[in-house]
Design a protein around this motif. Structure first.
Motif, PDB file in Angstrom:
ATOM      1  N   GLN B  41       0.870  -1.182   0.000  1.00 20.17           N
ATOM      2  CA  GLN B  41       0.000   0.000   0.000  1.00 20.17           C
ATOM      3  C   GLN B  41       0.900   1.221   0.000  1.00 20.17           C
ATOM      4  O   GLN B  41       1.649   1.439   0.942  1.00 20.17           O
ATOM      5  N   LEU B  42       0.835   1.978  -1.067  1.00 17.83           N
ATOM      6  CA  LEU B  42       1.697   3.152  -1.154  1.00 17.83           C
ATOM      7  C   LEU B  42       1.110   4.295  -0.337  1.00 17.83           C
ATOM      8  O   LEU B  42      -0.072   4.599  -0.439  1.00 17.83           O
ATOM      9  N   ARG B  43       1.959   4.918   0.458  1.00 12.60           N
ATOM     10  CA  ARG B  43       1.530   6.096   1.220  1.00 12.60           C
ATOM     11  C   ARG B  43       1.682   7.334   0.333  1.00 12.60           C
ATOM     12  O   ARG B  43       2.661   7.470  -0.410  1.00 12.60           O
ATOM     13  N   ALA B  44       0.754   8.228   0.470  1.00 17.08           N
ATOM     14  CA  ALA B  44       0.773   9.428  -0.378  1.00 17.08           C
ATOM     15  C   ALA B  44       1.920  10.368  -0.022  1.00 17.08           C
ATOM     16  O   ALA B  44       2.329  11.193  -0.837  1.00 17.08           O
ATOM     17  N   ASP B  45       2.422  10.242   1.220  1.00 15.90           N
ATOM     18  CA  ASP B  45       3.488  11.160   1.652  1.00 15.90           C
ATOM     19  C   ASP B  45       4.869  10.521   1.580  1.00 15.90           C
ATOM     20  O   ASP B  45       5.841  11.066   2.111  1.00 15.90           O
ATOM     21  N   ARG B  46       4.958   9.358   0.984  1.00 18.37           N
ATOM     22  CA  ARG B  46       6.238   8.670   0.872  1.00 18.37           C
ATOM     23  C   ARG B  46       6.534   8.324  -0.581  1.00 18.37           C
ATOM     24  O   ARG B  46       5.627   8.115  -1.384  1.00 18.37           O
ATOM     25  N   ALA B  47       7.810   8.242  -0.892  1.00 19.30           N
ATOM     26  CA  ALA B  47       8.226   7.804  -2.230  1.00 19.30           C
ATOM     27  C   ALA B  47       8.740   6.371  -2.121  1.00 19.30           C
ATOM     28  O   ALA B  47       9.108   5.915  -1.027  1.00 19.30           O
ATOM     29  N   TYR B  48       8.788   5.689  -3.269  1.00 15.38           N
ATOM     30  CA  TYR B  48       9.218   4.287  -3.277  1.00 15.38           C
ATOM     31  C   TYR B  48      10.255   4.105  -4.387  1.00 15.38           C
ATOM     32  O   TYR B  48      10.054   4.582  -5.506  1.00 15.38           O
ATOM     33  N   ILE B  49      11.358   3.464  -4.026  1.00 19.22           N
ATOM     34  CA  ILE B  49      12.425   3.225  -5.008  1.00 19.22           C
ATOM     35  C   ILE B  49      12.555   1.721  -5.218  1.00 19.22           C
ATOM     36  O   ILE B  49      12.705   0.963  -4.243  1.00 19.22           O
ATOM     37  N   LEU B  50      12.469   1.323  -6.474  1.00 15.99           N
ATOM     38  CA  LEU B  50      12.607  -0.094  -6.822  1.00 15.99           C
ATOM     39  C   LEU B  50      13.919  -0.293  -7.576  1.00 15.99           C
ATOM     40  O   LEU B  50      14.221   0.428  -8.526  1.00 15.99           O
ATOM     41  N   LEU B  51      14.686  -1.267  -7.127  1.00 16.26           N
ATOM     42  CA  LEU B  51      15.973  -1.572  -7.757  1.00 16.26           C
ATOM     43  C   LEU B  51      16.144  -3.083  -7.866  1.00 16.26           C
ATOM     44  O   LEU B  51      15.955  -3.798  -6.879  1.00 16.26           O
ATOM     45  N   ARG B  52      16.495  -3.531  -9.078  1.00 19.65           N
ATOM     46  CA  ARG B  52      16.872  -4.942  -9.243  1.00 19.65           C
ATOM     47  C   ARG B  52      18.389  -5.035  -9.078  1.00 19.65           C
ATOM     48  O   ARG B  52      19.106  -4.174  -9.597  1.00 19.65           O
ATOM     49  N   ILE B  53      18.837  -6.033  -8.357  1.00 20.73           N
ATOM     50  CA  ILE B  53      20.281  -6.219  -8.174  1.00 20.73           C
ATOM     51  C   ILE B  53      20.651  -7.586  -8.719  1.00 20.73           C
ATOM     52  O   ILE B  53      20.137  -8.607  -8.249  1.00 20.73           O
ATOM     53  N   ASP B  54      21.526  -7.579  -9.710  1.00 18.80           N
ATOM     54  CA  ASP B  54      22.008  -8.835 -10.279  1.00 18.80           C
ATOM     55  C   ASP B  54      23.040  -9.435  -9.320  1.00 18.80           C
ATOM     56  O   ASP B  54      24.060  -8.805  -9.041  1.00 18.80           O
ATOM     57  N   THR B  55      22.745 -10.618  -8.811  1.00 22.30           N
ATOM     58  CA  THR B  55      23.629 -11.226  -7.802  1.00 22.30           C
ATOM     59  C   THR B  55      24.481 -12.345  -8.397  1.00 22.30           C
ATOM     60  O   THR B  55      24.987 -13.184  -7.657  1.00 22.30           O
ATOM     61  N   SER B  56      24.628 -12.356  -9.716  1.00 23.58           N
ATOM     62  CA  SER B  56      25.419 -13.419 -10.363  1.00 23.58           C
ATOM     63  C   SER B  56      26.845 -13.463  -9.828  1.00 23.58           C
ATOM     64  O   SER B  56      27.418 -14.537  -9.655  1.00 23.58           O
TER      65      SER B  56
END
Lengths: 202, 270
Positions: B41-56
């Motif tokens: 549930q996204l809060r209206a007063d917060r930002a969200y950062i999505l990052l994929r990390i390649d763990t090879s």
């Protein structure tokens, strides 16, 4: 990163011999080592001042093969066609990345736009006990030096500088002593004739 | 022989000796890693950062800096001046005074191990953060900043109520060749990049339409980050300094100088 924690964690008690060795290690680091370095720095500074005053490097860069030091660490920079002023600007710029503090622990606050000061370094800490402090004190000097050498390489290489092998004595003559004079001297070398020693590839 | 083994293992361990612990700044309710399983549930007063990390190759963390407000900088400066004054005459000049700030944090760790979703060797990390401008500051491990992108990086804005997809992070030893195309030019630097510590080459591949997204993200407001080049900055409290690999259309380098590809101009140093 966990190795030293685990290793020290298993050694809960120190015997008398270990304690004496620890103290001895601390004295070597805190008293004898800086004193020796201090004397070397005085000689280096005098030689650097003389060389810089000449307007060109007077250091003989020829080194017998047997005296060439570890090429990963002991090298001099050179760039064909660069002026001494450009080389000096490049070396001065890249030297800003040599200050070395303890790693940040996160979360942290970074004063973005200001230049953060180095945090207290590992050798001064007793976080890992007496033995840890002694080991850290002995090893920290070479460790910090190699980090500095790698940092400078990472900054200078993209600016078109090649590396040439040298002896530890010449490296010290060029890199120790007064930082400003050291940059001037290395700039003279970098913009001068191609060094006669083998190039470090890559 | 046993002594030799102990000495060598000690030397190896110390090669990555993190140094003393310092007072951590307070992330408080500012920063939260969202883990798998829970409802999103996204809060209206917060930002969200999505990052994929390649763990090879390795399972590291991305360390992101939130550009502090003027008020935060003023609070920090006041606290530092106070600590400096308390330290007395023996303290070094204010600019060189090492200061552990316990106020509001702005440097956060997004570790590959604390993932929101996993797809093969790619871990997707999702962080709830204050809205603001961010810089891809460096690479770390286990809560320690290991390497800064001091020689060039990127920044982006994270808006409130939205997920900002900053793409996929790749890591490889800078000393050896790597098949990862984004790292071309940043690897195969030779053994100077792998002496007592390993220098890691880092790349960030911006989000692509074909990139995998966790199902729980579906239906949320998500957008790829709009990157801009960030000039060099100084961070002494690391093992190594490095630069983020060039990003087509965003970040490149000319004789070591950071170039903003969109304008073709050199980005000023910080």
């Amino acid at each position: 990163m966990f190795g030293v924690h685990a290793w020290l964690g298993r050694r809960r008690r120190y015997n008398a011999k270990q304690c004496w060795l620890t103290l001895l290690g601390g004295w070597v680091y805190k008293l004898i080592f800086p004193a020796a370095l201090g004397l070397a720095a005085i000689d280096t500074a005098a030689a650097q001042n003389a060389a810089v005053a000449q307007g060109h490097s007077t250091i003989d860069l020829a080194v017998a093969e047997k005296d060439l030091a570890d090429p990963r660490k002991f090298f001099i920079f050179h760039k064909s066609g660069v002026s001494v002023q450009e080389a000096e600007a490049d070396l001065a710029f890249c030297s800003r990345f040599l200050a070395n503090g303890a790693q940040r622990t996160l979360p942290a606050f970074v004063p973005w736009g200001n230049r953060p000061a180095p945090q207290e370094n590992a050798a001064a800490s007793t976080q890992y006990g007496l033995m840890g402090a002694a080991i850290g004190a002995v090893i920290d000097g070479p460790l910090l030096r190699s980090r500095g050498q790698a940092r400078l390489f990472r900054c200078m290489a993209p600016r078109g500088y090649s590396r040439y092998r040298t002896s530890q004595a010449i490296w010290q003559q060029l890199n120790l002593g007064d930082p400003v004079q050291s940059v001037k001297l290395r700039a003279q070398v970098a913009s001068g004739p191609v060094p006669p020693t083998p190039q470090v590839l890559p | 022989m046993n002594r030799l083994v102990i000495m060598l293992s000690t030397l190896l361990a110390l090669a990555a000796w993190p140094g003393p612990s310092t007072a951590k700044a307070d992330a408080g309710g500012d920063f939260r890693l969202i883990r798998a399983g829970g409802p999103l549930q996204l809060r209206a007063d917060r930002a969200y950062i999505l990052l994929r990390i390649d763990t090879s190759n390795e399972s590291f963390a991305a360390d992101l800096l939130r550009v502090p407000s003027e008020q935060e900088m003023a609070s920090y400066s006041a606290a530092k001046q106070e600590a400096h004054a308390k330290a007395g005459a023996k303290a070094p000049p204010l600019a060189d005074f090492a200061f552990d700030y316990s106020g509001r944090a702005n440097l956060y760790e997004l570790p590959a191990g604390k993932w929101f979703a996993q797809n093969g060797k790619t871990n997707t990390v999702l962080a709830e953060v204050p809205p603001g401008d961010y810089v891809f500051y460096g690479q770390g491990f286990n809560g320690y900043l290991y390497e800064c992108m001091c020689l060039g990086s990127v920044g982006f804005a994270a808006s409130a109520g939205k997920v900002t997809d900053i793409g996929t992070m790749f890591v490889a030893s800078a000393a050896k060749p790597s098949p990862i195309p984004e790292l071309a030019g940043e690897v195969d630097l030779g053994p100077t990049a792998a002496m007592d510590n390993t220098l890691w080459a880092i790349a960030l591949r911006p989000a692509r339409p074909e990139d995998n997204l966790p199902e729980a993200i579906y239906g949320t407001a998500i957008a790829p980050a709009q990157f801009h080049a960030v000039g060099t900055f100084v961070e002494p409290n690391v093992i190594y300094v490095n630069r983020l690999a060039p990003i087509p259309g965003v970040l490149s380098y000319r004789s070591g100088h950071v170039i903003d590809v969109a304008t073709g101009t050199e980005v000023p140093d910080h």
